[in-house]
Enzyme design. Sequence first.
Site, short mmCIF file in Angstrom:
data_model
loop_
_atom_site.label_atom_id
_atom_site.label_comp_id
_atom_site.label_asym_id
_atom_site.label_seq_id
_atom_site.Cartn_x
_atom_site.Cartn_y
_atom_site.Cartn_z
N CYS A 110 3.65 -1.49 -4.19
CA CYS A 110 3.55 -1.93 -4.99
C CYS A 110 3.83 -0.65 -6.27
CB CYS A 110 2.04 -2.00 -5.45
SG CYS A 110 1.18 -2.25 -6.93
N HIS A 159 -8.18 4.10 4.59
CA HIS A 159 -6.92 3.30 3.69
C HIS A 159 -5.75 3.77 3.86
CE1 HIS A 159 -5.45 0.57 1.36
NE2 HIS A 159 -6.80 -0.60 1.28
N GLU A 181 -3.67 3.11 1.67
CA GLU A 181 -2.93 3.07 0.13
C GLU A 181 -2.87 5.03 0.34
OE1 GLU A 181 -3.95 1.21 -2.76
OE2 GLU A 181 -4.19 3.71 -4.21
N ASN A 225 -13.03 -9.03 -1.27
CA ASN A 225 -13.18 -9.80 -2.63
C ASN A 225 -12.56 -11.48 -2.74
OD1 ASN A 225 -9.72 -10.93 -3.05
ND2 ASN A 225 -8.95 -9.55 -1.76
N HIS A 263 1.06 -1.01 -0.05
CA HIS A 263 -0.35 -0.22 -0.18
C HIS A 263 0.67 0.80 -0.36
CE1 HIS A 263 -3.12 -2.63 0.88
NE2 HIS A 263 -3.03 -2.38 1.98
S1 SF4 Z 1 -4.29 -4.81 -6.12
FE1 SF4 Z 1 -2.83 -4.37 -7.68
S2 SF4 Z 1 -2.03 -2.06 -6.68
FE2 SF4 Z 1 -2.80 -3.41 -5.07
S3 SF4 Z 1 -0.99 -4.46 -4.61
FE3 SF4 Z 1 -1.91 -5.55 -5.81
S4 SF4 Z 1 -1.24 -5.36 -8.07
FE4 SF4 Z 1 -0.92 -3.68 -6.93
#
Ligand code: SF4
Length: 281
Positions: free
Chosen positions: A96, A124, A126, A220, A74
């Site tokens: 990432c 969040h 991120e 998810n 994040h």
């Molecule tokens: S969901 Fe996409 S942006 Fe988030 S860590 Fe995974 S690859 Fe990276």
Amino acid sequence: LKVEVAKTAGFCMGVTRAMDLALKVAREKNEVIYSLGPLIHNRQAVASLEAEGFLIAEVPEEIPEGTTVVIRAHGVRPEVREELEARGIRVIDATCPHVVASQKRIAVKSRAGFSIVIVGDRDHAEIKGLMGHAVGPVVVISSPEEVAEVELPEPLCIIAQTTFSEITYEKVVAEAQKRFPSIEIFESICSSTEDRQREVREMVKRVDAFVVVGARHSANTLRLAEIASESGKPTIHVETAAELSFSELRNLELVGVSAGASTPGWVIEEVIGALEAEEGH
Ligand code: SF4
């Protein structure tokens, strides 16, 4: 049983990269390594990381000087990294690359005099990291309705959290363009979640039943199970192979398997192995 495994099952690129980096450092250093927040939201994965010598620090102050910390996918605010380095802590940055790209865009545009509108969940990690990369005005919104409340000097640019819903982002952008016709738009949503859901939708048409592997609290993963069961085919959601019940799979030929973004590969492999071992029963 025959098993078809989704290509998109399990860790996304960003999480795989973060876990690989973290484990490499842990094995090289052979000492306790900190992560700032859990590297991954999965009990089995956290337990295996603890066995490798990882400790989770909730805030930077919990990390002792002279140790090593891994920054998770994040990302963080630039000051967090600076503060850690100033205290002599070795920083392994596993942010990432998709998130790094958003951070850079925000920093560049913000320095060029743009106000930044971030679309996402303001609590969040991120988003907190992204906000920290703006040097000027910045606001976080999460719905098209909130566009009316944006009070920032123009020019503006708008960017989304990497895991935000594409459909909602489109609606937010459409509203924003009405109020600020010259707003600059960044397409920053990572396709990993959408691809995973699309593949389950396709696979479920050709299999007799579906098994989704992942934590019960993983949003998810739950969504994948929902998509599979909407097809009317038997759908089983398990955290581990031990939870598999074969009664629902009796007399079936082909079972599809997918897994959430935080499900480790070895947990998926164990489920596949258990299903395949049912062959011929
Ligand atoms: S969901 Fe996409 S942006 Fe988030 S860590 Fe995974 S690859 Fe990276």
